[in-house]
Design a protein around this motif. Sequence first.
Motif, mmCIF file in Angstrom:
data_model
loop_
_atom_site.group_PDB
_atom_site.id
_atom_site.type_symbol
_atom_site.label_atom_id
_atom_site.label_comp_id
_atom_site.label_asym_id
_atom_site.label_seq_id
_atom_site.Cartn_x
_atom_site.Cartn_y
_atom_site.Cartn_z
ATOM 1 N N SER A 82 0.844 -1.183 0.000
ATOM 2 C CA SER A 82 0.000 0.000 0.000
ATOM 3 C C SER A 82 0.879 1.233 0.000
ATOM 4 N N SER A 83 0.544 2.170 -0.830
ATOM 5 C CA SER A 83 1.329 3.403 -0.871
ATOM 6 C C SER A 83 0.939 4.365 0.239
ATOM 7 N N VAL A 84 -0.118 4.074 0.972
ATOM 8 C CA VAL A 84 -0.563 4.988 2.028
ATOM 9 C C VAL A 84 -0.533 4.325 3.406
ATOM 10 N N ILE A 85 0.296 3.315 3.594
ATOM 11 C CA ILE A 85 0.372 2.643 4.883
ATOM 12 C C ILE A 85 1.322 3.408 5.802
ATOM 13 N N ASP A 86 0.977 3.495 7.082
ATOM 14 C CA ASP A 86 1.859 4.197 8.017
ATOM 15 C C ASP A 86 2.689 3.177 8.801
ATOM 16 N N ASN A 87 3.704 3.654 9.491
ATOM 17 C CA ASN A 87 4.631 2.775 10.207
ATOM 18 C C ASN A 87 3.964 2.006 11.340
ATOM 19 N N ASP A 88 2.886 2.525 11.920
ATOM 20 C CA ASP A 88 2.202 1.824 12.999
ATOM 21 C C ASP A 88 1.599 0.505 12.521
ATOM 22 N N SER A 89 1.255 0.426 11.264
ATOM 23 C CA SER A 89 0.675 -0.800 10.717
ATOM 24 C C SER A 89 1.703 -1.919 10.609
ATOM 25 N N SER A 119 9.819 -0.612 1.427
ATOM 26 C CA SER A 119 8.922 0.187 2.245
ATOM 27 C C SER A 119 7.500 0.009 1.724
ATOM 28 N N ASN A 120 6.571 0.029 2.635
ATOM 29 C CA ASN A 120 5.137 -0.111 2.332
ATOM 30 C C ASN A 120 4.753 -1.489 1.821
#
Length: 167
Positions: A85-92, A106-107
């Motif tokens: 996903s291009s919109v995933i954040d690090n918390d995920s 990344s992602n």
Amino acid sequence: ARLLSIVLVFVVGAQLLFYNNQFVLGNTLSAHKTMAQYTEITAQLNQKETDGEGNLNYFRIKDYDDKMTACAPLTANFNAFSVFSSVIDNDSFFPFALFGYGDNASNCLKGKHGNLFGDCFLGYKYFLVHKDSQSTVNFFSYTKKTTVNGSHLTEGDFSVFENTLVF
């Protein structure tokens, strides 16, 4: 100016081909650019996991060495875990990292590496293992070679091992 335009078109075209090969096609080994090995392994495991009434038991296949293409779960009907996903954040990424799984960029989340609890909890019943790592996986006390019709399930340079503790 015309020569410069032609050179720029050539450079941009070369970049597009490079990016398509590296990012769209995935992280394939040079010797394994087709999906045939994955579809054959999946077909044989589906046959093995079908009960007497024709119902397919759910299972996942772990890419032990990160040799499987990133698109294999979608294009080869391969029961594996892969998310981009291009919109995933690090918390995920935290729960995934808690079970010891790694990512290839990344992602992107994939099922490579991991620990025993994560493998069992997420249902990784089978490990797809490249020939270079078979001695390592064979050493685990909770794995055994997967057999179909009495012979060890292999396809190309890959073998399949079974996680005997999956629940």
